[in-house]
Design an enzyme around this catalytic site. Structure first.
Site, mmCIF file in Angstrom:
data_model
loop_
_atom_site.group_PDB
_atom_site.id
_atom_site.type_symbol
_atom_site.label_atom_id
_atom_site.label_comp_id
_atom_site.label_asym_id
_atom_site.label_seq_id
_atom_site.Cartn_x
_atom_site.Cartn_y
_atom_site.Cartn_z
ATOM 1 N N ASN A 67 -3.087 4.167 -15.728
ATOM 2 C CA ASN A 67 -3.524 2.776 -15.828
ATOM 3 C C ASN A 67 -4.912 2.761 -16.459
ATOM 4 O O ASN A 67 -5.890 3.127 -15.817
ATOM 5 C CB ASN A 67 -3.543 2.158 -14.422
ATOM 6 C CG ASN A 67 -4.141 0.764 -14.421
ATOM 7 O OD1 ASN A 67 -4.245 0.118 -15.470
ATOM 8 N ND2 ASN A 67 -4.532 0.284 -13.243
ATOM 9 N N LYS B 248 -6.680 0.290 -17.281
ATOM 10 C CA LYS B 248 -7.501 -0.869 -16.881
ATOM 11 C C LYS B 248 -8.166 -1.505 -18.110
ATOM 12 O O LYS B 248 -7.524 -1.598 -19.155
ATOM 13 C CB LYS B 248 -8.535 -0.452 -15.832
ATOM 14 C CG LYS B 248 -7.923 0.333 -14.677
ATOM 15 C CD LYS B 248 -8.891 0.478 -13.545
ATOM 16 C CE LYS B 248 -8.349 1.444 -12.535
ATOM 17 N NZ LYS B 248 -9.002 1.344 -11.253
ATOM 18 N N HIS C 278 -1.658 -5.163 -8.778
ATOM 19 C CA HIS C 278 -2.735 -4.175 -8.607
ATOM 20 C C HIS C 278 -3.840 -4.812 -7.756
ATOM 21 O O HIS C 278 -4.099 -6.017 -7.865
ATOM 22 C CB HIS C 278 -3.278 -3.751 -9.979
ATOM 23 C CG HIS C 278 -4.181 -2.564 -9.904
ATOM 24 N ND1 HIS C 278 -5.491 -2.670 -9.487
ATOM 25 C CD2 HIS C 278 -3.971 -1.253 -10.152
ATOM 26 C CE1 HIS C 278 -6.046 -1.467 -9.491
ATOM 27 N NE2 HIS C 278 -5.134 -0.586 -9.889
ATOM 28 N N GLU D 47 -6.858 -4.870 -8.080
ATOM 29 C CA GLU D 47 -7.904 -5.547 -8.865
ATOM 30 C C GLU D 47 -7.430 -6.933 -9.317
ATOM 31 O O GLU D 47 -8.252 -7.814 -9.580
ATOM 32 C CB GLU D 47 -8.314 -4.647 -10.047
ATOM 33 C CG GLU D 47 -9.130 -3.453 -9.546
ATOM 34 C CD GLU D 47 -9.094 -2.221 -10.419
ATOM 35 O OE1 GLU D 47 -8.588 -2.283 -11.559
ATOM 36 O OE2 GLU D 47 -9.561 -1.159 -9.951
ATOM 37 N N GLU E 20 -1.568 2.295 -2.993
ATOM 38 C CA GLU E 20 -2.942 2.506 -3.462
ATOM 39 C C GLU E 20 -3.920 1.934 -2.439
ATOM 40 O O GLU E 20 -4.235 0.732 -2.486
ATOM 41 C CB GLU E 20 -3.145 1.794 -4.797
ATOM 42 C CG GLU E 20 -2.287 2.317 -5.914
ATOM 43 C CD GLU E 20 -2.970 2.134 -7.257
ATOM 44 O OE1 GLU E 20 -3.144 3.132 -7.955
ATOM 45 O OE2 GLU E 20 -3.360 1.004 -7.593
ATOM 46 N N GLY F 160 -11.002 4.323 -7.454
ATOM 47 C CA GLY F 160 -12.243 4.430 -8.229
ATOM 48 C C GLY F 160 -13.455 4.842 -7.414
ATOM 49 O O GLY F 160 -14.587 4.740 -7.881
ATOM 50 N N SER G 299 -8.122 7.686 -6.845
ATOM 51 C CA SER G 299 -8.960 8.852 -7.144
ATOM 52 C C SER G 299 -8.176 10.157 -7.274
ATOM 53 O O SER G 299 -8.628 11.201 -6.810
ATOM 54 C CB SER G 299 -10.078 8.993 -6.098
ATOM 55 O OG SER G 299 -10.912 7.850 -6.112
HETATM 56 C C1 PEP Z 1 -5.846 2.563 -10.120
HETATM 57 O O1 PEP Z 1 -6.623 1.762 -10.618
HETATM 58 O O2 PEP Z 1 -4.650 2.292 -10.033
HETATM 59 C C2 PEP Z 1 -6.401 3.833 -9.645
HETATM 60 C C3 PEP Z 1 -5.668 4.557 -8.870
HETATM 61 O O3 PEP Z 1 -7.681 4.159 -10.056
HETATM 62 P P1 PEP Z 1 -8.447 5.543 -9.833
HETATM 63 O O4 PEP Z 1 -7.467 6.651 -10.126
HETATM 64 O O5 PEP Z 1 -9.578 5.516 -10.780
HETATM 65 O O6 PEP Z 1 -8.872 5.577 -8.400
#
Ligand code: PEP
Length: 277
Positions: free
Chosen positions: A36, A38, A123, A125, A193, A199, A239
């Site tokens: 992803n 973003k 998501h 976000e 998630e 992040g 992460s």
């Molecule tokens: C995400 O945004 O779906 C995500 C898992 O981000 P990150 O791997 O940077 O934590």
């Protein structure tokens, strides 16, 4: 047929074979790694370079299935760059309506026309910008109606010592079950998630991930039945990095990963894919 066309045909056939395995109930045996991007990168040139670098490393179809979700403006160009590779195109969101006076929104028909096969929905976000479970469910239905695969993100904001976050996850799954019959839930991918891990560099432990996989399967068994629950792949996201991917995958018992930050470096993304292979 020219050489490029033969390769492309072979890749497509192998992918169809994976999908056939999935429809035979072997869905969880074919792991999935989704990048992803973003709101990155900020130029088309950089997006093309990243897509090409990922495509070069992923020429042949071997598990896992590799998917990338660039920002909307880059979908067409990234689609071209990965066309002759085994990488599959995804989008990061979609609107519920397919056409009409909806300024700023993106239709599933447009995404399908550009070659997207997976659509990330809900998501955290997007939820932080006001997206509700109800809207997420409508988007999932829109994606399924047009025969694409929704990747539905769920996850708690924080963990509490009484385990109330399990109820939160159960409610997110319940809202899906209210609108999706068994035949439909089997066609989605769930991405667990935890928001606190996205992040932040604070990856969930192997035990957390394993426990949540089992919990999601148990809730889906309660809401549907065991066979159906076993058909729904559950990815982990939060992460994931080259150095934790192998243990999370091997011991965490998930169906693959949704990767944010680490999917922006072709080498890191390739290392995560390798850890799942
Ligand atoms: C995400 O945004 O779906 C995500 C898992 O981000 P990150 O791997 O940077 O934590």
């Amino acid at each position: 047929m020219e050489a490029g066309g033969i390769v492309e045909k072979a890749i497509r056939e192998a992918y169809c074979f994976f999908v056939m395995l999935q429809s035979l109930g072997m869905k969880k045996t074919v792991p999935l790694v989704i990048g992803n991007w973003k709101l990155n990168p900020v130029t088309l040139v950089d997006a093309s370079l990243l897509a090409s670098a990922i495509a070069r490393k992923q020429k042949t179809v071997a598990a896992p299935i590799v998917v990338i979700a660039p920002p909307f403006p880059y979908l067409a160009e990234v689609g071209k760059k990965i066309k002759k590779s085994a990488v599959i195109l995804a989008a990061q969101d979609v609107y519920t309506e397919v056409i009409g006076p909806f300024t700023g929104e993106v239709s599933i028909l447009q995404l399908k026309d550009l070659g997207a096969e997976y659509i990330i929905v809900g998501h955290s976000e997007r939820r932080a910008l006001g997206e509700t479970d109800d809207l997420v469910c409508q988007k999932v239905q829109t994606v399924l109606k047009h025969q694409l695969t929704p990747v539905v993100c769920i996850g708690e904001r924080a963990r509490d010592e009484h385990g109330d976050f399990f109820t939160f996850i159960e409610n997110q799954l319940r809202s899906l079950a209210e609108v999706l019959p068994a035949v439909a839930i089997k066609k989605i991918v769930i991405a667990y998630e935890p928001i606190w891990a996205i992040g932040t560099g604070k990856t969930a432990t192997v035990e957390d991930v394993k426990e949540m996989q089992l919990f999601i399967e148990t809730v889906l068994t309660k809401l549907y039945d065991r066979a159906t629950a076993k058909m729904v792949p559950v990815l982990y996201g939060g992460s994931v990095k080259p150095d934790n991917a192998a243990s999370l995958h091997k011991e965490g018992d998930m169906g693959g990963f949704l990767v944010g930050g680490a999917s922006l470096k072709a080498d890191d993304f390739a290392a995560i894919i390798k850890a799942v292979s």
